[in-house]
Design an enzyme around this catalytic site. Structure first.
Site, PDB file in Angstrom:
ATOM      1  N   LEU A 125      -5.750  38.381  25.966  1.00  0.00           N
ATOM      2  CA  LEU A 125      -6.883  39.231  26.353  1.00  0.00           C
ATOM      3  C   LEU A 125      -8.035  38.828  25.445  1.00  0.00           C
ATOM      4  CD1 LEU A 125      -5.030  42.662  26.487  1.00  0.00           C
ATOM      5  CD2 LEU A 125      -5.742  41.272  28.425  1.00  0.00           C
ATOM      6  N   GLU A 126      -9.063  38.214  26.006  1.00  0.00           N
ATOM      7  CA  GLU A 126     -10.163  37.714  25.176  1.00  0.00           C
ATOM      8  C   GLU A 126     -11.452  38.472  25.445  1.00  0.00           C
ATOM      9  OE1 GLU A 126     -12.465  33.625  23.818  1.00  0.00           O
ATOM     10  OE2 GLU A 126     -10.651  33.468  25.036  1.00  0.00           O
TER      11      GLU A 126
END
Length: 148
Positions: free
Chosen positions: A82-83
């Site tokens: 998850l960026e």
């Protein structure tokens, strides 16, 4: 070496959660290769995302990232990056999944954290990179200048 033996030695990082990417992940997993998914900011797709900017800032975007994450899990991904997703959104996504999440600028509630060492050590000396160094990443040195 047979594919089954080779696939036990490697895994693939697949960025994006579009339907085509989910199907690609599923197909790769079915060959026996482990796949880590990646949603939120996917630097490989910055032109399509409107540049380097935080993702899932409004409810519609957050629900879209959640749907992508769940689709990648159903496709067989063993973990998910998850960026640049707000911490509360990353926490909700992490809680909704059974696979681990790795956060890159996604708050403390993911299963693990990553900092890109190029950002951490200031290794990008080109002026363009100064504009895209993540705000969440403290630089501890300016190695790029020293190398140059």
């Amino acid at each position: 070496m047979e594919l089954a033996a080779w696939s036990a030695l490697c895994w693939l990082w697949l960025a994006g959660g579009s339907p085509a990417r989910v199907e690609a992940a599923r197909a790769i997993v079915e060959t026996g290769v482990a796949v880590m998914g990646h949603v939120g900011l996917t630097p490989q797709s910055i032109s399509a995302l409107g540049g380097f900017r935080p993702q899932a800032q409004v409810a519609e975007e957050a629900l879209g990232v959640l749907a992508q994450a769940q689709a990648l899990q159903r496709a067989g991904c063993f973990a998910l990056v998850l960026e640049c997703v707000p911490g509360p959104i990353a926490a909700a996504i992490t809680a909704s999944l059974t696979i681990p999440t790795i956060g890159i600028g996604a708050g403390p509630a993911t299963s693990g954290q990553v900092l890109v060492y190029h950002d951490l050590l200031g290794m990008m000396s080109h002026p363009h990179h100064a504009k895209v160094t993540p705000k969440f990443c403290k630089q501890y040195a300016h190695v790029g200048q020293a190398i140059q």
